[in-house]
Design an enzyme around this catalytic site. Structure first.
Site, short mmCIF file in Angstrom:
data_model
loop_
_atom_site.label_atom_id
_atom_site.label_comp_id
_atom_site.label_asym_id
_atom_site.label_seq_id
_atom_site.Cartn_x
_atom_site.Cartn_y
_atom_site.Cartn_z
N HIS A 53 8.08 -1.46 -8.90
CA HIS A 53 8.05 -2.41 -7.78
C HIS A 53 8.27 -3.85 -8.24
O HIS A 53 7.66 -4.79 -7.73
CB HIS A 53 6.73 -2.30 -7.00
CG HIS A 53 6.52 -0.97 -6.35
ND1 HIS A 53 7.01 -0.67 -5.10
CD2 HIS A 53 5.91 0.15 -6.77
CE1 HIS A 53 6.69 0.58 -4.78
NE2 HIS A 53 6.02 1.10 -5.80
N ASN A 125 3.77 2.71 1.04
CA ASN A 125 5.22 2.83 0.88
C ASN A 125 5.85 3.01 2.25
O ASN A 125 5.15 3.18 3.24
CB ASN A 125 5.57 4.04 0.00
CG ASN A 125 5.44 3.76 -1.49
OD1 ASN A 125 5.64 2.63 -1.94
ND2 ASN A 125 5.12 4.78 -2.25
N TYR A 335 -4.06 0.03 -10.86
CA TYR A 335 -3.44 -1.18 -10.30
C TYR A 335 -4.16 -2.45 -10.76
O TYR A 335 -3.52 -3.41 -11.20
CB TYR A 335 -3.39 -1.10 -8.77
CG TYR A 335 -2.19 -0.34 -8.27
CD1 TYR A 335 -1.89 0.93 -8.79
CD2 TYR A 335 -1.34 -0.86 -7.31
CE1 TYR A 335 -0.78 1.63 -8.35
CE2 TYR A 335 -0.23 -0.16 -6.87
CZ TYR A 335 0.04 1.09 -7.39
OH TYR A 335 1.14 1.77 -6.96
#
Ligand code: NDP
Length: 477
Positions: A53, A125, A335
């Site tokens: 990303h 997404n 993350y």
């Protein structure tokens, strides 16, 4: 009057055009701190790009709750009438920071809601499912999407090799290769929380939830040929469209809906509701209206507000939580870890990441410590000096665990990878099926026959017509 230019130390700069030199022809002097500072800053103008990303576009907006779902959740952000400021970052997955926008790829749909109870991040997404369901396979999958270590080029062989050896990817591969695989703009696609999350009510009871954000602009897509023509002229087509729409007051909107399963329903469902490669069929788990969000403000500084923005599913608020979904569990850890490396330990102190609510932690020093804590004796916990304390009312109910966990999950090996892609295939009209076949055939260019055959055998299990359609498209290449 114009402001006076200074060094980072605030010292006035007398000459920003000429280096300080011993003579008109040089050499330069080591004491020219202004030159050294300028060059040193240039060397440090980049932070590591995201491993996935990396290429993204962002905007700010407002989430508004228009329906009462308080029977499912006590989260303030989801109560009727509440409006919450938000940030969204759209992205492609595989391409690097400078990649073209109009590429066939999944789009990231990452949202940060600055709620009264801390940040709620939903890292979604534009597809409701994913290629793998176990994080053990995630780094390998991503390697197949990135550059081959020897050729430094992307490898269609690696992609189809991995996919053909991982039948759980069939659902997402079918969506990626369908007409929806290249959204016309970021405004013309849906967003999905994808993972199963949970909602907790004021009696501390949990139900499971899927989050959906349906574009109010309508789904619009591009064919491979459309996209090639766009990329030939404009590598920033998504960024341009989003920026210009918002700048001109044409604010994009999405309708916010959820699906719910009770604990009992998760046990009875004919599929694993915590499997990221599965959707929850609408007919069995109907969509429930929640609200809408609008994007209405462009960032003023891309680097500060979008490149440094950091989204993590670890950010949940009271009333919203996780589920046993293995991929979600890994992302909760991974993350935040990525951002500590990419930006700095205290990355959530940066203005774009900072919650609007008060933050009271005992985390101590480290990179990006931007605040100025007041001198206090309460720098550890527990303490006798009135430092912040835990509040037991926020302890969550435990997950009901099925108790048959095993590292090598044999039960999942017999999972059904075909019914849901079949349902999608059956939804497609003739034109969409032709698009699917030719998109796959084009994406298989240069892939060895044994890998193509292995993938065709998987398509055949979805529907014999799927396999023959792709075979025909391949023979026409
Ligand atoms: P439904 O007929 O109730 O829903 C079908 C969904 O598929 C709609 O949300 C539609 O989106 C979406 N869709 C249509 N074409 C495509 C495409 N080319 N790529 C991705 N999504 C598409 O059926 P079910 O709920 O039983 O689901 C059937 C199949 O639809 C699933 O197996 C899954 O592949 C797909 N799907 C299901 C979703 C879900 O949450 N249930 C979400 C998205 C896809 P729209 O309303 O925008 O036209």
């Amino acid at each position: 009057m114009k402001k006076r230019m200074t060094t980072t130390g605030g010292n006035p700069i007398g000459d920003n055009q000429n280096s300080l030199s011993a003579g008109a022809r040089g050499p330069l002097l080591m004491q020219d701190y202004q030159l050294i500072e300028k060059l040193a800053h240039q060397n440090r103008e980049r932070i590591p790009e995201r491993v996935v990303h990396a290429k993204g576009s962002g905007a700010f907006g407002t989430l508004k709750i228009t329906h009462d779902i308080s029977k499912y959740t006590k989260a303030n952000v989801l109560q009727l009438g509440v409006e919450t400021p938000m940030l969204i970052r759209f992205s492609t997955v595989a391409g690097e920071r400078g990649a073209a926008d109009a590429e066939r790829d999944v789009r990231g749909f990452a949202m940060k809601f600055y709620t009264k109870e801390g940040n709620w991040d939903l890292v979604g997404n534009n597809t409701p499912v994913f290629f793998v369901k176990d994080p053990m396979k995630f780094p390998d999958f991503i390697h197949t999407q990135k550059r081959h270590p020897r050729t430094n080029m992307r490898s269609t062989t690696a992609m189809w090799d991995f996919w053909s050896l991982s039948p759980e990817s069939l659902h997402q591969v079918t969506i990626l290769m369908s007409d929806r695989g290249i959204p016309k703009t970021l405004r013309n696609m849906n967003g999905y929380g994808s993972h199963t999350y949970s909602l907790i009510d004021d009696k501390n009871e949990r139900v499971y939830v899927k989050f959906h954000f349906k574009t109010a602009q309508g789904i619009e897509t591009m064919s491979n040929a459309d996209a090639e023509a766009v990329v030939a002229k404009d590598r920033e087509s998504s960024q341009r469209d989003l920026y210009e729409s918002i700048e001109s007051g044409n604010f994009p909107k999405w309708n916010f809906q959820i699906q719910i399963m009770t604990e009992e329903q998760t046990k009875e469902a004919p599929f694993n509701p915590f499997d990221l490669t599965k959707i929850w069929p609408h007919a069995d788990y109907p969509m429930i209206e929640v609200g809408e969000f609008e994007l209405n403000r462009n960032p003023q500084n891309y680097f500060a507000e979008i490149e440094q923005s950091a989204f993590s599913p670890s950010n949940v608020v009271p009333g919203i939580s996780w589920s046993p979904d293995k991929m979600l569990q890994a992302r909760v850890l991974s993350y935040a870890d990525a951002h500590r490396y990419r930006i700095g330990t205290h990355y959530e102190m940066l203005p774009v990441n900072r919650p609007l609510s008060e933050v009271n932690t005992y985390h101590a020093d480290g990179p990006m410590r931007l605040d100025e804590p007041k001198g206090s004796d309460a720098y550890y916990e527990p303490n006798s000096f009135d430092g912040p304390e835990e509040d037991k009312q926020y302890v969550e109910p435990p997950f009901a665990i099925d108790g048959d966990g095993y590292r090598y999950d044999h039960r999942e090996d017999s999972d059904d990878y075909y019914s849901q892609p079949r349902a999608l295939f059956n939804l497609m009209n003739g034109y969409q099926k032709q698009q699917l076949f030719s998109n796959i055939a084009e994406a298989m260019g240069g892939v060895p026959k044994n890998i193509v055959d292995r993938q065709l055998a998987l398509f055949k299990k979805i529907d014999p017509g799927y396999a023959t359609g792709v075979s025909k498209a391949l023979s026409m290449q």
